[in-house]
Design a protein around this motif. Structure first.
Motif: not given
Length: 274
Positions: A2-3, A108-109, A113, A164
């Motif tokens: 996750r972010t 994570y991005q 994204p 996100e």
């Protein structure tokens, strides 16, 4: 993962950790040449202390090439996600070795994204079954949080806000949330919760609803943990909420196809039989 929320999975149901925000990292060492060829960049990492940083090339290979356990972890991820998938969406691979960290891996991005980073803790990657489960969890984060599923942050978000972004109304995450999390109302942890105490208390109140205590952290972790279980376990027999969550994925032909592919790929490693 996750972010920026570290996604941690502990054994038993493999409390997998993912991260997915802006990774706070500073370059401390540039790539160098050794007798064995180019060496990766070394950076500081919040979860793993330091990591080796590899660029993912257009064919899914790494630059520079990894070796040893770092290479084994990446090759296992390629088997989980496929080379084509990794070549299309993965920008970077980060390998740490932090024995004192309870983080197994996270994703994570990047600033764009459409592209993702995988970080893995080599100190917890030697157990083949745990590694495969961990990477399935991280793969689930990517396919449920990518830009086809989650849009940009918006003050007019029609679903619910996350770090996100705003999940699309027709996304898997919204369907999962509406079916399994909306009934809890305000008593449920929000989509960005990362408080393990809150997650544990919520899990204790609803143990039959979750495949693991980590899944009770938030809806993002729940869908990833449930997907991992969907892939690794037989079709559910029962009507508990946890079983209904696994049945949710059986309603999606594309996800069933992914399950069958992964199970076939790792049949020998995991002793799986359909």
């Amino acid at each position: 993962m996750r972010t920026r929320i570290a996604i941690a999975i502990a054994a038993v149901l493999l409390l997998l950790v993912g991260g997915g925000a802006v990774a706070l990292a500073l370059i401390t060492e540039s790539p160098s040449l050794s007798a064995d060829g180019p060496r990766p960049t070394i950076e500081e990492d919040d979860d793993f202390g330091t990591v080796e940083v590899y660029t993912v090339l257009d064919d899914g290979s790494l630059d520079p090439a990894a070796d040893g356990l770092a290479d084994e972890v990446w090759e296992t991820f390629l088997r989980v996600a496929t080379v084509d998938f990794a070549a299309e969406v993965m920008a970077e691979y980060r390998a740490g070795d932090a024995a004192k960290s309870d983080t197994l891996a996270y994703v994570y991005q990047t600033d764009d994204p459409d592209y993702w980073v995988l970080a893995a803790n080599l100190a917890t990657s030697s157990d083949t079954e745990q590694l495969i489960a961990t990477l399935i969890h991280e793969y689930a984060h990517i396919i449920t949080l990518d830009t086809t599923q989650v849009g940009e942050q918006s003050s007019t978000c029609e679903t619910f806000q996350m770090v996100e972004g705003c999940p699309e109304p027709d996304s898997l995450l919204v369907a999962f949330h509406d079916r399994f999390w909306t009934p809890y109302g305000d008593s449920a942890p929000d989509a960005d919760n990362d408080d393990s105490d809150d997650a544990w208390d919520f899990y204790r109140e609803h143990e039959d609803d979750f495949v693991s205590d980590y899944a009770a952290t938030n809806v993002v972790e729940d869908i990833a943990e449930s997907f991992m279980t969907f892939v690794l376990e037989d079709e559910p027999d029962g009507d508990s909420v946890a079983a209904q969550k696994l049945a949710f994925f059986w309603e999606e032909p594309d996800l069933v196809a992914i399950r069958e592919r992964i199970r076939a790929e790792f049949a020998d490693d995991l002793g799986l039989a359909d």
